[in-house]
Design a protein around this motif. Structure first.
Motif, short mmCIF file in Angstrom:
data_model
loop_
_atom_site.label_atom_id
_atom_site.label_comp_id
_atom_site.label_asym_id
_atom_site.label_seq_id
_atom_site.Cartn_x
_atom_site.Cartn_y
_atom_site.Cartn_z
N UNK A 180 67.36 36.14 4.10
CA UNK A 180 66.23 35.60 4.82
C UNK A 180 65.10 36.62 4.77
N UNK A 181 64.04 36.40 5.49
CA UNK A 181 62.90 37.32 5.44
C UNK A 181 63.28 38.70 5.95
N UNK A 182 64.18 38.79 6.94
CA UNK A 182 64.56 40.09 7.49
C UNK A 182 65.35 40.92 6.49
N UNK A 183 66.00 40.26 5.53
CA UNK A 183 66.80 40.99 4.54
C UNK A 183 65.96 41.47 3.36
N UNK A 184 64.69 41.11 3.35
CA UNK A 184 63.80 41.53 2.25
C UNK A 184 62.67 42.38 2.82
N UNK A 185 63.04 43.32 3.68
CA UNK A 185 62.04 44.09 4.42
C UNK A 185 61.54 45.33 3.68
N UNK A 186 62.08 45.64 2.50
CA UNK A 186 61.61 46.78 1.72
C UNK A 186 61.29 46.33 0.31
N UNK A 187 60.43 47.06 -0.36
CA UNK A 187 60.04 46.66 -1.72
C UNK A 187 61.23 46.76 -2.67
N UNK A 188 62.13 47.73 -2.44
CA UNK A 188 63.29 47.86 -3.32
C UNK A 188 64.17 46.61 -3.25
#
Length: 265
Positions: A170-178
């Protein structure tokens, strides 16, 4: 009790080591059951260890001793990221493993150095059994499933009771550019299939395994045990199922502890 293992070593050799350790260390007269709680590759290791114990001769009936296997983000039917046709996939998987293990910036040089200096049979073992690669007929996950089908446990199934947890992003799991870069890289290969950055959800919760329960929280591959993440909710049904399995023994432990406390010094 934790048992760290070399995730680049062959899973079968790790399973042999763990099974031997359990046989040598556990009191054969103690009726306590074993529940494996595993992350990622560790779930395959637990299944392989259960098979090793199933065939072990001795005073312990391991078929009744191994009560359950709980897995978080385990590639039970393999992971596309390590397939031969997925260019850069093994390097990406190793990068994520090293990043999670060290919690520091990992360079491409670090990854290539490990690949050059070490074999990575552990990653090779994660190739899917239905992958369109020359190795598919001898893939570890395929062979493991075939060997399990030859066994019959007290639950009338081919493996101990299992609880499967498989994450989706979800959006919280994609919180870093890596994480966003890795997610885009993997989705280029997988298309619309849900995954946790490393393992597809149809592999972490596959139809091929008859399971006691399954949970699909929002979680990336390395965030299943983060108490502040939504994936923490997945722990509740897992722990509840473990409690139901072990409740009679826990009561016995309490009685034993109370008796010990009441004994005169």
């Amino acid at each position: 009790v934790g048992w760290p293992h070399d995730s680049l070593a062959p899973i079968e050799s790790c399973a042999t080591q763990l099974a031997a350790l359990l046989v040598s260390q556990l009191d054969p007269n103690c009726p306590r059951h074993i529940v494996f709680v595993c992350h990622s590759q560790g779930g395959l290791l637990a299944r392989a260890t259960a098979l090793e114990l199933f065939g072990t001769q001795g005073t312990v009936d391991w078929k009744t001793r191994v009560a359950s296997i709980v897995t978080f983000g385990t590639p039970h039917t393999g992971a596309a990221i390590v397939e031969s046709g997925f260019k850069g996939g093994q390097e990406a998987a190793l990068y994520l493993m090293m990043l999670n293990g060290t919690h520091r910036f990992i360079s491409l040089v670090d990854v290539l150095t490990v690949i050059q200096e070490r074999k990575s049979e552990g990653l090779e073992d994660l190739k899917a059994f239905n992958a369109s690669t020359p190795e598919r007929e001898t893939s570890f996950v395929r062979q493991l499933l075939k060997e399990e089908l030859k066994t019959l446990w007290p639950n009338n199934r081919n493996r101990p009771d299992m609880i499967l947890v498989g994450g989706k992003l979800g959006t919280e799991q994609l919180d870093t550019w890596r994480k966003r870069v890795v997610a885009a890289f993997i989705e280029h290969k997988l298309g619309d299939r849900s995954h946790d950055l490393v393992v597809e959800i149809d592999s972490s919760i596959p139809r091929e395994l008859h399971t006691r329960a399954s949970v699909a929280p929002y979680a990336d591959h390395f965030g299943y045990f983060d108490e502040s993440a939504p994936s923490a909710q997945a722990m509740d049904p897992a722990l509840a199922s473990i409690w139901l399995l072990l409740e009679p023994e826990v009561k016995q432990w309490r009685v034993s502890l109370e008796e010990d406390d009441n004994r005169p010094a």
